[in-house]
Design a protein around this motif. Structure first.
Motif, PDB file in Angstrom:
ATOM      1  N   THR A  89       0.840  -1.201   0.000  1.00 29.83           N
ATOM      2  CA  THR A  89       0.000   0.000   0.000  1.00 29.83           C
ATOM      3  C   THR A  89       0.873   1.248   0.000  1.00 29.83           C
ATOM      4  O   THR A  89       0.582   2.233  -0.697  1.00 29.83           O
ATOM      5  N   ALA A  90       1.964   1.213   0.765  1.00 31.14           N
ATOM      6  CA  ALA A  90       2.904   2.344   0.784  1.00 31.14           C
ATOM      7  C   ALA A  90       3.606   2.491  -0.563  1.00 31.14           C
ATOM      8  O   ALA A  90       3.825   3.612  -1.039  1.00 31.14           O
ATOM      9  N   VAL A  91       3.957   1.360  -1.194  1.00 27.92           N
ATOM     10  CA  VAL A  91       4.604   1.389  -2.508  1.00 27.92           C
ATOM     11  C   VAL A  91       3.693   2.079  -3.526  1.00 27.92           C
ATOM     12  O   VAL A  91       4.157   2.907  -4.329  1.00 27.92           O
ATOM     13  N   ILE A  92       2.419   1.748  -3.502  1.00 25.80           N
ATOM     14  CA  ILE A  92       1.462   2.373  -4.418  1.00 25.80           C
ATOM     15  C   ILE A  92       1.419   3.877  -4.190  1.00 25.80           C
ATOM     16  O   ILE A  92       1.411   4.678  -5.145  1.00 25.80           O
ATOM     17  N   LYS A  93       1.416   4.291  -2.930  1.00 31.16           N
ATOM     18  CA  LYS A  93       1.402   5.718  -2.603  1.00 31.16           C
ATOM     19  C   LYS A  93       2.640   6.416  -3.159  1.00 31.16           C
ATOM     20  O   LYS A  93       2.561   7.504  -3.743  1.00 31.16           O
ATOM     21  N   HIS A  94       3.815   5.786  -2.998  1.00 31.60           N
ATOM     22  CA  HIS A  94       5.056   6.368  -3.514  1.00 31.60           C
ATOM     23  C   HIS A  94       5.010   6.521  -5.037  1.00 31.60           C
ATOM     24  O   HIS A  94       5.416   7.547  -5.583  1.00 31.60           O
ATOM     25  N   HIS A  95       4.512   5.495  -5.716  1.00 31.15           N
ATOM     26  CA  HIS A  95       4.488   5.526  -7.176  1.00 31.15           C
ATOM     27  C   HIS A  95       3.438   6.498  -7.713  1.00 31.15           C
ATOM     28  O   HIS A  95       3.627   7.080  -8.775  1.00 31.15           O
ATOM     29  N   LYS A  96       2.356   6.663  -6.998  1.00 26.04           N
ATOM     30  CA  LYS A  96       1.356   7.644  -7.418  1.00 26.04           C
ATOM     31  C   LYS A  96       1.902   9.058  -7.341  1.00 26.04           C
ATOM     32  O   LYS A  96       1.583   9.918  -8.174  1.00 26.04           O
ATOM     33  N   ASP A 137       5.247   9.801  -7.212  1.00 24.30           N
ATOM     34  CA  ASP A 137       6.625   9.886  -7.709  1.00 24.30           C
ATOM     35  C   ASP A 137       7.568  10.442  -6.633  1.00 24.30           C
ATOM     36  O   ASP A 137       8.584  11.072  -6.940  1.00 24.30           O
ATOM     37  N   ASP A 138       7.217  10.207  -5.400  1.00 24.93           N
ATOM     38  CA  ASP A 138       8.039  10.648  -4.268  1.00 24.93           C
ATOM     39  C   ASP A 138       8.443   9.402  -3.480  1.00 24.93           C
ATOM     40  O   ASP A 138       7.610   8.761  -2.852  1.00 24.93           O
ATOM     41  N   ASN A 170      16.328 -10.562  -6.905  1.00 23.82           N
ATOM     42  CA  ASN A 170      15.791  -9.385  -6.244  1.00 23.82           C
ATOM     43  C   ASN A 170      16.923  -8.490  -5.740  1.00 23.82           C
ATOM     44  O   ASN A 170      16.873  -7.258  -5.864  1.00 23.82           O
ATOM     45  N   LEU A 171      17.966  -9.111  -5.185  1.00 22.91           N
ATOM     46  CA  LEU A 171      19.122  -8.353  -4.722  1.00 22.91           C
ATOM     47  C   LEU A 171      19.762  -7.591  -5.887  1.00 22.91           C
ATOM     48  O   LEU A 171      20.138  -6.417  -5.749  1.00 22.91           O
ATOM     49  N   HIS A 172      19.871  -8.251  -7.020  1.00 23.72           N
ATOM     50  CA  HIS A 172      20.460  -7.604  -8.198  1.00 23.72           C
ATOM     51  C   HIS A 172      19.685  -6.349  -8.580  1.00 23.72           C
ATOM     52  O   HIS A 172      20.285  -5.300  -8.883  1.00 23.72           O
ATOM     53  N   CYS A 173      18.370  -6.425  -8.571  1.00 25.39           N
ATOM     54  CA  CYS A 173      17.542  -5.267  -8.929  1.00 25.39           C
ATOM     55  C   CYS A 173      17.783  -4.108  -7.965  1.00 25.39           C
ATOM     56  O   CYS A 173      17.891  -2.944  -8.391  1.00 25.39           O
ATOM     57  N   MET A 174      17.883  -4.409  -6.682  1.00 26.69           N
ATOM     58  CA  MET A 174      18.113  -3.356  -5.706  1.00 26.69           C
ATOM     59  C   MET A 174      19.515  -2.769  -5.833  1.00 26.69           C
ATOM     60  O   MET A 174      19.721  -1.560  -5.687  1.00 26.69           O
ATOM     61  N   GLU A 175      20.495  -3.616  -6.121  1.00 25.38           N
ATOM     62  CA  GLU A 175      21.865  -3.126  -6.300  1.00 25.38           C
ATOM     63  C   GLU A 175      21.965  -2.202  -7.522  1.00 25.38           C
ATOM     64  O   GLU A 175      22.694  -1.204  -7.485  1.00 25.38           O
ATOM     65  N   VAL A 176      21.251  -2.533  -8.577  1.00 23.25           N
ATOM     66  CA  VAL A 176      21.224  -1.671  -9.751  1.00 23.25           C
ATOM     67  C   VAL A 176      20.650  -0.306  -9.389  1.00 23.25           C
ATOM     68  O   VAL A 176      21.177   0.739  -9.796  1.00 23.25           O
ATOM     69  N   LEU A 198      16.795   6.419  -1.018  1.00 23.47           N
ATOM     70  CA  LEU A 198      15.330   6.401  -1.134  1.00 23.47           C
ATOM     71  C   LEU A 198      14.772   5.094  -0.578  1.00 23.47           C
ATOM     72  O   LEU A 198      15.519   4.201  -0.187  1.00 23.47           O
ATOM     73  N   GLY A 199      13.436   4.994  -0.552  1.00 19.12           N
ATOM     74  CA  GLY A 199      12.797   3.793  -0.031  1.00 19.12           C
ATOM     75  C   GLY A 199      12.809   2.643  -1.025  1.00 19.12           C
ATOM     76  O   GLY A 199      13.188   2.806  -2.191  1.00 19.12           O
ATOM     77  N   ILE A 200      12.367   1.475  -0.575  1.00 15.78           N
ATOM     78  CA  ILE A 200      12.405   0.273  -1.409  1.00 15.78           C
ATOM     79  C   ILE A 200      11.523   0.414  -2.646  1.00 15.78           C
ATOM     80  O   ILE A 200      11.756  -0.240  -3.663  1.00 15.78           O
ATOM     81  N   ALA A 201      10.514   1.285  -2.584  1.00 16.07           N
ATOM     82  CA  ALA A 201       9.638   1.495  -3.746  1.00 16.07           C
ATOM     83  C   ALA A 201      10.409   2.044  -4.941  1.00 16.07           C
ATOM     84  O   ALA A 201       9.954   1.941  -6.080  1.00 16.07           O
ATOM     85  N   ALA A 202      11.588   2.623  -4.698  1.00 13.78           N
ATOM     86  CA  ALA A 202      12.391   3.191  -5.771  1.00 13.78           C
ATOM     87  C   ALA A 202      13.222   2.155  -6.495  1.00 13.78           C
ATOM     88  O   ALA A 202      13.966   2.496  -7.414  1.00 13.78           O
ATOM     89  N   THR A 203      13.100   0.874  -6.117  1.00 10.18           N
ATOM     90  CA  THR A 203      13.841  -0.179  -6.826  1.00 10.18           C
ATOM     91  C   THR A 203      13.522  -0.147  -8.312  1.00 10.18           C
ATOM     92  O   THR A 203      14.392  -0.275  -9.164  1.00 10.18           O
ATOM     93  N   HIS A 204      12.245   0.037  -8.632  1.00  9.98           N
ATOM     94  CA  HIS A 204      11.817   0.191 -10.026  1.00  9.98           C
ATOM     95  C   HIS A 204      11.042   1.505 -10.090  1.00  9.98           C
ATOM     96  O   HIS A 204       9.893   1.565  -9.632  1.00  9.98           O
ATOM     97  N   ALA A 205      11.661   2.533 -10.618  1.00 12.48           N
ATOM     98  CA  ALA A 205      11.010   3.843 -10.679  1.00 12.48           C
ATOM     99  C   ALA A 205      11.504   4.591 -11.914  1.00 12.48           C
ATOM    100  O   ALA A 205      12.704   4.730 -12.131  1.00 12.48           O
ATOM    101  N   ASN A 206      10.559   5.063 -12.732  1.00 12.45           N
ATOM    102  CA  ASN A 206      10.919   5.776 -13.954  1.00 12.45           C
ATOM    103  C   ASN A 206      11.208   7.257 -13.716  1.00 12.45           C
ATOM    104  O   ASN A 206      11.999   7.864 -14.421  1.00 12.45           O
ATOM    105  N   HIS A 207      10.530   7.814 -12.733  1.00 17.92           N
ATOM    106  CA  HIS A 207      10.668   9.259 -12.484  1.00 17.92           C
ATOM    107  C   HIS A 207      10.977   9.464 -11.003  1.00 17.92           C
ATOM    108  O   HIS A 207      10.226   9.025 -10.141  1.00 17.92           O
ATOM    109  N   ILE A 208      12.057  10.140 -10.730  1.00 20.64           N
ATOM    110  CA  ILE A 208      12.473  10.404  -9.362  1.00 20.64           C
ATOM    111  C   ILE A 208      12.509  11.910  -9.140  1.00 20.64           C
ATOM    112  O   ILE A 208      13.164  12.643  -9.881  1.00 20.64           O
ATOM    113  N   LYS A 209      11.799  12.366  -8.122  1.00 20.84           N
ATOM    114  CA  LYS A 209      11.841  13.786  -7.780  1.00 20.84           C
ATOM    115  C   LYS A 209      13.144  14.108  -7.058  1.00 20.84           C
ATOM    116  O   LYS A 209      13.598  13.332  -6.213  1.00 20.84           O
ATOM    117  N   ASN A 210      13.752  15.196  -7.422  1.00 19.97           N
ATOM    118  CA  ASN A 210      14.984  15.615  -6.762  1.00 19.97           C
ATOM    119  C   ASN A 210      14.668  16.302  -5.437  1.00 19.97           C
ATOM    120  O   ASN A 210      13.653  16.914  -5.274  1.00 19.97           O
TER     121      ASN A 210
END
Length: 289
Positions: free
Chosen positions: A217-224, A226-227, A262-268, A277-289
Motif C-alpha cells: 500500500t505504501a509502494v502504491i502511494k510512492h508511485h502515485k 513519484d516521491d 531481487n538483490l540484483h535489482c536493488m543493487e542496480v 530512497l525507499g524500497i519502492a524506488a527499486t523500479h522507478a521511472n521518475h524520481i523527484k529531486n
C-alpha cells in the motif's frame, strides 16, 4: 440484457461459463472443435451448434474460450462475414500484442471486441469474490455488463486500452502472484534444509502477509506521487540486509535464485543513485529531486 450467448470452446473454463449461464436461465449456444465435447452441456439445456457459422449466427454476443489466438483465427477462416455487428469477448490467455491484433482483426470485419483476463480457476466461476478484468471499448462492456459480471461479481472494466487486461494479468497474476508463490516455496525449501520446520513458517505467515499488504500500500502511494523518500529503511539498508540473508541461504547450500535476482535489482537501483530512497524506488521511472 442480452438473453442469448454463444460460447466457442467447452473445455474446463468454457464449461464452467456455460453451466453458470444455464443456471441463470440464459439461452446458451455452444460449439467445440471436438465432436461430443458439448454433450454434457446439451443435457443441461444448451444448444449445440453444428458449425462455427451456426454458432455465430445464434447470438449477438460471442464469448471466446478456445485454447489460443491462433486456434480462433483458424476456426474463423471462411466465416469472417459473420463477424459484422457482433460483440466478441475474448477470454483466451495471450499477450498484449495478441489482444491488439485480434481487436484489429475483429474491427476489420465489422465486429466489436472486448478483451478479458480471468483471474480465477474454473471452480471459482460464479462466486462473489471472483475477478475478471475487461478492457476495450466501454460501450461493449456497458451493454453486456450484467452477463459479463455473472462469472465473477468482483469483475471490472479497466479502460479503453484493449491490451490492459492482458498487461494487468501478466503484472499481477504473473510477475506478482506467481513469483510470490515461487519466493515462498524458496523460503520453505531453505528453512527445511536449515532444520526449521514448515510449522514455524506457518506460525508467522499471517504476520508477514499483513506486513506485505501494508508495505505494498505504501509502494502504491510512492508511485502515485513519484516521491520515494522515506524515514524508515532506505534501499542501501535493504541491500545490506538482503546480502546477509542471502549469504545465510547460500551457506546452507541453497541456490537462493529468486532472492539473488531481487538483490540484483536493488543493487542496480543503488548504483543508479537511489540508495537513500525507499524500497519502492527499486523500479522507478521518475524520481523527484
Amino acid at each position: 440484457m442480452v438473453q442469448n450467448v454463444t460460447l466457442l470452446g467447452t473445455g474446463l473454463m468454457g464449461s464452467a461459463f456455460a453451466n453458470l449461464y444455464l443456471n441463470h436461465g440464459v439461452n446458451v449456444t455452444v460449439w467445440n472443435r471436438t465432436p461430443g465435447r458439448c454433450a454434457p452441456l446439451v443435457k443441461k439445456g444448451a444448444q449445440e451448434a453444428a458449425s462455427i457459422g451456426s454458432a455465430l449466427e445464434a447470438s449477438p454476443l460471442v464469448l471466446v474460450v478456445l485454447l489460443d489466438y491462433d486456434v480462433f483465427k483458424n476456426v474463423m477462416s471462411g466465416n469472417e462475414h459473420l463477424i459484422a455487428g457482433r460483440d466478441f469477448v475474448n477470454f483466451m490467455t495471450g499477450s498484449a500484442k495478441d489482444a491488439t491484433r485480434l481487436e484489429a482483426y475483429i474491427h476489420a470485419h465489422g465486429g466489436h471486441y472486448l478483451d478479458a483476463a480471468i483471474e480465477a480457476y474454473p471452480d471459482d466461476i460464479g462466486h462473489e469474490s471472483t475477478l475478471i478484468h475487461y478492457s476495450g471499448a466501454e460501450d461493449i462492456w456497458l451493454r453486456n455488463e450484467k452477463l459479463l459480471k455473472m462469472p465473477g461479481a468482483a469483475s471490472r472494466w479497466i479502460g479503453d486500452l484493449v491490451s490492459a487486461a492482458n498487461v494487468l494479468d501478466a503484472a499481477m497474476a504473473g510477475a506478482f502472484y506467481n513469483t510470490g508463490i515461487g519466493a515462498f516455496l524458496e523460503a520453505v525449501d531453505f528453512a527445511k534444509k536449515a532444520g526449521v520446520g514448515i510449522e514455524q513458517l506457518e506460525g508467522c505467515l499471517d504476520y508477514f502477509l499483513a506486513l506485505l499488504k501494508t508495505e505494498l500500500t505504501a509502494v502504491i502511494k510512492h508511485h502515485k506521487s513519484d516521491d520515494y523518500r522515506t524515514d524508515q529503511a532506505t534501499l542501501s539498508i535493504y541491500v545490506a540486509a538482503v546480502k546477509s540473508w542471502r549469504q545465510t541461504m547460500l551457506d546452507s547450500g541453497h541456490r537462493a535464485s529468486l532472492f539473488t535476482a531481487n538483490l540484483h535489482c536493488m543493487e542496480v537501483a543503488v548504483a543508479e543513485g537511489r540508495g537513500d530512497l525507499g524500497i519502492a524506488a527499486t523500479h522507478a521511472n521518475h524520481i523527484k529531486n
